[in-house]
Design a protein around this motif. Structure first.
Motif, PDB file in Angstrom:
ATOM      1  N   ARG A 186     -32.756   6.131  10.793  1.00  0.00           N
ATOM      2  CA  ARG A 186     -31.965   6.307   9.571  1.00  0.00           C
ATOM      3  C   ARG A 186     -30.680   7.025   9.923  1.00  0.00           C
ATOM      4  O   ARG A 186     -30.699   8.049  10.615  1.00  0.00           O
ATOM      5  CB  ARG A 186     -32.745   7.123   8.535  1.00  0.00           C
ATOM      6  N   ASP A 187     -29.561   6.503   9.465  1.00  0.00           N
ATOM      7  CA  ASP A 187     -28.302   7.187   9.725  1.00  0.00           C
ATOM      8  C   ASP A 187     -28.027   8.238   8.649  1.00  0.00           C
ATOM      9  O   ASP A 187     -28.762   8.357   7.665  1.00  0.00           O
ATOM     10  CB  ASP A 187     -27.140   6.198   9.882  1.00  0.00           C
ATOM     11  N   ARG A 188     -26.981   9.010   8.830  1.00  0.00           N
ATOM     12  CA  ARG A 188     -26.724  10.141   7.945  1.00  0.00           C
ATOM     13  C   ARG A 188     -26.189   9.731   6.583  1.00  0.00           C
ATOM     14  O   ARG A 188     -26.088  10.555   5.674  1.00  0.00           O
ATOM     15  CB  ARG A 188     -25.789  11.134   8.639  1.00  0.00           C
ATOM     16  N   ALA A 189     -25.883   8.450   6.434  1.00  0.00           N
ATOM     17  CA  ALA A 189     -25.503   7.918   5.128  1.00  0.00           C
ATOM     18  C   ALA A 189     -26.721   7.415   4.358  1.00  0.00           C
ATOM     19  O   ALA A 189     -26.580   6.941   3.226  1.00  0.00           O
ATOM     20  CB  ALA A 189     -24.481   6.797   5.292  1.00  0.00           C
ATOM     21  N   PRO A 248     -29.833   0.408   2.383  1.00  0.00           N
ATOM     22  CA  PRO A 248     -29.376   1.756   2.043  1.00  0.00           C
ATOM     23  C   PRO A 248     -30.380   2.446   1.116  1.00  0.00           C
ATOM     24  O   PRO A 248     -31.390   1.857   0.719  1.00  0.00           O
ATOM     25  CB  PRO A 248     -28.060   1.487   1.319  1.00  0.00           C
ATOM     26  N   GLY A 249     -30.087   3.701   0.796  1.00  0.00           N
ATOM     27  CA  GLY A 249     -30.883   4.427  -0.185  1.00  0.00           C
ATOM     28  C   GLY A 249     -32.021   5.235   0.390  1.00  0.00           C
ATOM     29  O   GLY A 249     -32.753   5.895  -0.358  1.00  0.00           O
TER      30      GLY A 249
END
Length: 326
Positions: free
Chosen positions: A187-190, A212-213
């Motif tokens: 998971r990326d930081r966004a 996302p989410g």
């Protein structure tokens, strides 16, 4: 740590030797210490994970301990070890860099702690994998202090990814696309979840976006088939402490179905870990650590409607000494 890019650094012919070669890795002392620690980790992957239990002598970076059939298997001939419910050790890194492992006893508990020589201070993350789908792990992915990912298996260690400092979550739930190899989720930081498909040699494909989410979750984990349909599933805990199940689809283009609620109250735990089949009943389990340092086991059921049984205590205290469990 320095790895070979697509070629061997030094052979690790574990199938034919009782002692692995210890590679000389040039570089700073931290890199050398990490090399020694990870060499030891590879020895553990062979000695403790692939259908064996280590002897009383702790494995060091220069030798593989004697291996005997694990008592858990001998005592439970009906054990159903499979890639959908693998038999894996619980590996632990202490805050001072000490590295240890615990072999499941096959009854829903853990055997005594085994010590491995080496300094794991530079290791940021790790996950064991069962690439040949025999129900036992034979390799480990290590994220080091340079944000490089190395794969340590039966052959020589190799660099498989760089620039992984962009991710705040990293683990293997097993195969998500139906191939033999265990894939990696990050998971990326966004808050975007990404999938890396693994190959037989431990290398990884380019990443595929899951979606996302995922930043709404404080923990994402899971190992193998939690629902009994032959597909790999994961669970995720939101900020309110609700645990959610994401059933696998077997399709890497859309690896998970919509979430379903498992239950509330999971914020009492500071760590959730999807592990293998601790009690050898054919269903993968979930390990949780509470704020007081106690370790709990949630035995798997194989049912999507209620994937875990009520918790049982498997470690009374002391588990907060570990900064990393995998």
């Amino acid at each position: 740590m320095r790895y070979a890019r697509g070629t061997s650094v030094v052979p690790f012919p574990y199938a034919y030797r009782t002692e692995p070669y210890v590679p000389h890795v040039p570089g700073r002392s931290r890199g050398r210490a990490l090399s020694r620690a990870l060499t030891a980790a590879t020895a553990v992957a062979l000695a403790a994970v692939t259908a064996g239990t280590a002897s009383a002598d702790a494995p060091g970076p220069g030798s593989v301990p004697a291996v005997r059939p694990p008592a858990a298997l001998a005592a439970k001939p009906d054990a159903r070890i499979s890639p959908d419910a693998p038999f894996l050790p619980l590996q632990a890194v202490r805050r001072d860099g000490g590295y240890y492992f615990y072999v499941p006893d096959g009854k829903g508990g853990l055997g005594p702690r085994k010590t491995v020589d080496g300094d794991w201070n530079a290791v940021k993350g790790a996950t064991a994998v069962d690439h040949d789908r025999d129900g036992f792990a034979e390799g480990t992915y290590i994220l080091d202090g340079r944000d490089e990912v190395g794969y340590f298996g039966k052959k020589s260690p190799r660099l498989v990814a760089t620039d992984w400092g962009q991710y705040d979550s990293f683990f293997s739930p097993g195969t998500l696309g139906g191939s033999k190899e265990s894939d990696i989720l990050v998971r990326d930081r966004a808050g975007v979840l990404w999938l890396y498909l693994a190959k037989a040699d431990g290398s990884l494909t380019g990443r595929k976006q899951v979606g996302p989410g995922w930043g709404q979750y404080t923990a994402i984990t899971g190992r193998a088939d939690l629902t009994g349909d032959g597909r790999t599933d994961i669970v995720a805990r939101d900020r309110k402490g609700t645990l959610w199940l994401y059933k696998g689809t077997g399709d890497t283009a859309r690896p998970f179905k919509s979430r379903t609620r498992v239950g509330d109250g999971w914020n009492q735990f500071n760590l959730l870990l999807g592990t293998g089949d601790v009690d050898l009943d054919g269903h993968p389990d979930l390990i949780a650590r509470d704020g007081k340092g106690a370790l709990w086991l949630y035995k798997g059921t194989g049912r999507a409607s209620a994937p875990f049984k009520s918790r049982t205590l498997i470690g009374k205290s002391g588990w907060n000494q570990y900064r990393l469990l995998f």
